[in-house]
Design an enzyme around this catalytic site. Structure first.
Site, PDB file in Angstrom:
ATOM      1  N   HIS A   1       2.762  10.724  -5.505  1.00 34.95           N
ATOM      2  CA  HIS A   1       2.806  11.073  -4.088  1.00 34.95           C
ATOM      3  C   HIS A   1       1.440  10.798  -3.479  1.00 34.95           C
ATOM      4  O   HIS A   1       0.509  10.377  -4.166  1.00 34.95           O
ATOM      5  CB  HIS A   1       3.230  12.541  -3.881  1.00 34.95           C
ATOM      6  CG  HIS A   1       2.134  13.540  -4.111  1.00 34.95           C
ATOM      7  ND1 HIS A   1       1.682  14.388  -3.135  1.00 34.95           N
ATOM      8  CD2 HIS A   1       1.400  13.825  -5.223  1.00 34.95           C
ATOM      9  CE1 HIS A   1       0.723  15.161  -3.630  1.00 34.95           C
ATOM     10  NE2 HIS A   1       0.537  14.836  -4.884  1.00 34.95           N
TER      11      HIS A   1
ATOM     12  N   HIS B   1       0.852  -1.186   0.000  1.00 37.25           N
ATOM     13  CA  HIS B   1       0.000   0.000   0.000  1.00 37.25           C
ATOM     14  C   HIS B   1       0.886   1.233   0.000  1.00 37.25           C
ATOM     15  O   HIS B   1       1.858   1.316   0.746  1.00 37.25           O
ATOM     16  CB  HIS B   1      -0.891  -0.014   1.249  1.00 37.25           C
ATOM     17  CG  HIS B   1      -1.687   1.232   1.449  1.00 37.25           C
ATOM     18  ND1 HIS B   1      -1.417   2.142   2.459  1.00 37.25           N
ATOM     19  CD2 HIS B   1      -2.756   1.733   0.770  1.00 37.25           C
ATOM     20  CE1 HIS B   1      -2.280   3.138   2.395  1.00 37.25           C
ATOM     21  NE2 HIS B   1      -3.101   2.912   1.381  1.00 37.25           N
TER      22      HIS B   1
END
Length: 923
Positions: A340, A296
């Site tokens: 990001h 993740h």
């Protein structure tokens, strides 16, 4: 190598500070890089084994921060090391020095990567005394005096009388320079100290009390104890040639105690089945039939709000065995998409750099397919750029035309997808037609997984106000969230993040201020977008992994959809529709990702989702801790080597039933915990290796179906981490061994609780029978010695087959009746009482009083009719506890005269069986 060992003056760059001039050198034994001067002393080093890669030039983030520095790129290089990809950024005075170090380090790394497990184990074993002598040699003269030896033994967790230490010291000190030990003499001293009495007794039992094993006797040991078949004379002779140290014994074709010890500590006697280092499963089934190691926010190095994004994280997780990577894509400057964590202060990296890193590392250790989870937040223009980079860089790795689909109603197999990269993302609806260049798609899945109240919004605030709001919001999130890892409560805390706020806020704040005229503040942004624009180029790259909104688990007959659930939503589905969820997962892929409230990058417990067949359970690889230790890519037997997929069992059943598979036999695991070796002090010890000698005990945890999840532990051994002896048997019954994991943990008993020392998690199906060593993950030499027996049991017939070992067993506590009737499921509160009430403070005699004993004592006292009766009950209990054996005295263990062949081996100390304790995994 000689230049590196002589040392080179280099500038060490630091974030936000001027460079420091230090002397860097390779140690004498080529095991680590050191530098001086340094206040960190022993910690001012990087172990060669921990180095991930070395890059040339000014490529690292710290070099980019020092962009104004006039550094010659040919004099710059970066060493990436450790679990969190820390960087050591160095500048030499000339290109030749940089080239020497880069070449030398890559040579050392290549030598390590080419080693097989036996060679690596032997190398670390041989280097261990070197490292210990080096750390104990305070004045650097290569010699150890008696005081340095005493200090070293304290670091090694050995408590011996000073006269015994002096006796061994004098026996080892044989040269003219009396009063100090050279390395060769220290090696003799270390061997004397490391004598394995347990292995010596084992050898005696099969050698007719001789001090060596013949070929025939050794073959008998392998067949009877290690359960090996087809043991040939040639195989036994080969073992003697490899492991025996005495030339005389080699000539006689016998195995002495040193050779036997070397063999028993080698990978050949590891608890993990070496055959499972390679693919040992059927890889031709549909993709949905496998657990797939998934990460993740792969790019993050720390928390979800302030940490750095690094391209290197993709290379690291791929090397760690991860097969499903996440890439959060956002519009960047100059038309270049960036990666990001949106609406946060995490740093940005170029999407192109991410794809290049994945392409370079994708199939280095594993040929099975990669699933690239593209979380798309970009405009149409930058989506086209994303598609362009994927096609140009991955090239034929994206071409799935040659993949054998087989049954059109099934997903392809990992075998047919070898060397391929699957793009998981949104796909344009078929109703649009092939001519449409773009269209609207749903935006209600994990591509927008940050909850609105966890986003940072622009607002005109001061830096102080921003920090204050962040603090308050983080504290409220902690209070609001009901999601906890009950077994590891500290993993879900904002302490680390608040610290990062202080340390990282200024840097992030200044960087953001340069790029954006916005200041972040927690706030709700209003309703989330329900749809988004998607370009045809990107849509066409999605073939078997189409992201769909996870409103419910409805099988519409299509193949190739991937449902995405947050952990909170998935938890509801598992509780309400477990069997329906299991059926769905036999045809389609499901991805589970952490709650947005896990802002410190903690992890949820994945067991509940694996138990219903969820394949892509995404975890934060940047976080250490309990959960990552049984993630598929970290478990010995699932993914220690090249197989990063794990076949999960088919069929449906109720995973929460007390007997989920009544028609199938169960497995019974008997684990005899015999001894420990070179157990270090806890990693988070305040005083480091200068702290108190540890009081270790072993806990074994079964991880699997709820009915199988349980724990049991040995007693505590006082003041001995070097060679403690437990001699206790723990028993477990397992309903579904196919998905069960066995976790070995070592704890240091503390007056107010316990401190974690180390662990190793092994798939149940990969356990080897017989006498085995369990090496603790990431620790040099640290291990526990066990005996493994696995039996089949049917229905309610709790038949126990006792261990046929040479060690004495306590008949009362190892009886069939007692073992078969343990009440193993206990509440968390009971387990806490069990562990703390049974653990006295240091300096007091340690004895184990289990929860059941505590309860019985309370009941007896309450039933007593007067004060005199109560006092008598307590007095009897006290006497019985004090009479219990503690452990074999350390000085006797080391220095007692070993029996000659015509003498009986002295018995090992009697032991006490502890109760089985257990608890379900809780979310």
């Amino acid at each position: 190598m000689s230049v590196m060992q002589s040392g080179t003056q280099m500038v060490k760059l630091k974030s936000g500070a001027k460079g420091l001039v230090r002397l860097f050198y390779l140690d004498e034994h080529r095991t680590c890089i050191r530098w001086r001067p340094s206040r960190k002393s022993e910690k001012a080093k990087i172990i060669i084994d921990s180095i991930y890669k070395v890059t040339e030039g000014r490529q690292s983030e710290i070099f980019h921060r020092h962009a104004e520095g006039n550094f010659d790129p040919s004099c710059c290089f970066t060493i990436y090391h450790g679990n969190h990809m820390e960087s050591l950024d160095l500048i030499t005075s000339n290109p030749e020095e940089a080239r020497t170090w880069i070449t030398g380090l890559k040579y050392l790394m290549a030598g390590i990567s080419d080693e097989d497990s036996l060679a690596k184990r032997q190398r670390t074993h041989d280097q261990y005394p070197f490292r210990k002598l080096d750390s104990a040699d305070k004045n650097g003269d290569g010699l150890l005096n008696i005081e340095e030896i005493h200090q070293l033994m304290h670091k090694l967790n050995v408590s011996l009388p000073r006269r015994k230490v002096r006796q061994m010291f004098q026996e080892a000190d044989t040269d003219e320079n009396q009063g100090t030990l050279t390395f060769e003499e220290f090696s003799v001293f270390y061997k004397m100290m490391s004598l394995r009495r347990d292995l010596y007794l084992l050898l005696l039992s099969y050698s007719d009390k001789k001090d060596h094993l013949t070929v025939e006797e050794f073959a008998q040991f392998l067949k009877v104890e290690q359960k090996m078949s087809n043991v040939t004379t040639e195989y036994c002779l080969d073992i003697i040639r490899k492991f025996e140290v005495s030339e005389e014994n080699k000539t006689k074709n016998v195995l002495g105690i040193e050779g036997f010890t070397n063999f028993m500590r080698s990978p050949a006697c590891d608890v993990f089945n070496p055959l499972h280092s390679e693919v040992n499963q059927d890889m031709d089934q549909p993709l949905c039939n496998y657990y797939i190691a998934s990460s993740h926010n792969t790019y993050l190095t720390g928390d979800q709000l302030l940490s750095q994004s690094k391209v290197e994280m993709y290379a690291r997780v791929l090397q760690d065995g991860c097969r499903c990577l996440e890439v959060d894509c956002w519009d960047g400057p100059d038309g270049e998409p960036v990666v990001h964590h949106g609406y946060t202060l995490t740093s940005k990296i170029l999407f192109k750099d991410v794809v290049e890193a994945i392409n370079k590392n994708a199939f280095v250790k594993n040929e099975f397919p990669i699933i690239l989870s593209i979380e798309n937040h970009c405009s149409i223009q930058q989506q086209k750029k994303i598609a362009q980079y994927l096609k140009e860089i991955f090239s034929d790795k994206l071409d799935l035309t040659s993949v054998s689909a087989g049954d059109s109603k099934q997903l392809p197999s990992p075998q047919s997808l070898k060397g391929k990269i699957l793009v998981k993302g949104k796909k344009l609806p078929y109703s649009l037609g092939a001519d449409a260049e773009e269209g609207e798609v749903s935006d209600e899945d994990s591509a927008d997984e940050i909850e609105d109240d966890c986003k940072l919004k622009s607002n005109g605030t001061t830096e102080h106000q921003m920090e204050s709001f962040i603090r308050k919001k983080l504290e409220s999130l902690l209070k609001e969230s009901q999601i906890r890892d009950k077994e590891d409560p500290d993993s879900f805390t904002v302490r680390a993040l608040l610290k990062a706020t202080h340390e990282g806020l200024n840097v992030n704040f200044k960087q953001e201020k340069k790029n954006l005229p916005l200041l972040p503040l927690f706030s709700r942004l209003g309703r989330r977008r329900k749809t988004m624009k998607l370009c045809r180029d990107l849509s066409d790259l999605v073939v078997y992994t189409n992201s769909v909104a996870a409103q419910d688990i409805v099988d519409d007959g299509s193949v190739g959809n991937v449902l995405s659930f947050s952990e909170s939503r998935a938890h509801q589905v598992v509780q309400q529709k477990a069997e329906q969820f299991m059926l769905y997962n036999q045809k389609q892929l499901t991805r589970i990702y952490p709650s947005a409230y896990r802002i410190d990058s903690s992890n949820f417990n994945p067991l509940a989702y694996w138990n219903v067949g969820c394949q892509l359970v995404a975890l934060n690889y940047q976080s250490d801790g309990r959960v990552m230790q049984f993630e598929p890519s970290q478990v010995s037997g699932l993914n220690d080597c090249i197989l990063m997929y794990c076949l999960h069992p088919l069929g449906t059943f109720n995973p929460y039933s007390t007997d989920p598979l009544p028609a199938f036999p169960k497995k019974q695991l008997l684990l005899k915990i015999i001894s420990g070796q070179q157990l270090p002090k806890p990693p988070d010890s305040v005083l480091g290796d200068r702290g108190e000698i540890i009081d270790p005990f072993v806990e074994v945890e079964i991880i699997g179906l709820p009915v199988d999840c349980c724990k049991d532990q040995t007693r505590v051994v006082d003041d001995n981490g070097f060679n403690p002896v437990w001699e206790e048997t723990l028993t477990f019954n397992i309903h579904m061994p196919e998905i069960a994991l066995v976790r070995f943990l070592v704890w240091d008993h503390d007056p107010i609780g316990r401190d974690f020392v180390g662990q190793r998690t092994v798939a149940f199906s990969s356990l080897m029978p017989g006498y085995r060593h369990v090496y603790l993950e990431g620790l040099t030499e640290a291990s526990i010695f066990v005996h493994v027996t696995i039996n089949e049991i049917f229905g309610k017939n709790k038949q126990l087959i006792g261990l046929r070992g040479l060690f004495h067993k306590n008949p009362k506590h190892n009886s069939v009746e007692n073992s078969a009737n343990y009440i193993r499921k206990r509440s968390i509160g009971e387990r806490i009482l069990r562990r703390t009430a049974s653990a006295p403070a240091k300096g007091r005699k340690k004895s184990k009083m289990g929860f059941q004993e505590v309860t019985e004592l309370k009941e007896s006292v309450s039933e007593a009719t007067n004060l005199k009766e109560k006092e008598e009950i307590l007095r009897r209990t006290s006497r019985s506890l004090q009479a219990r054996p503690i452990s074999m005295p350390v000085d006797k263990y080391h220095l007692v005269g070993l029996p000659s062949p015509d003498q009986e081996a002295p018995p090992v100390a009697d032991t006490t069986k502890t109760e089985n304790t257990s608890g379900k995994f809780l979310l």
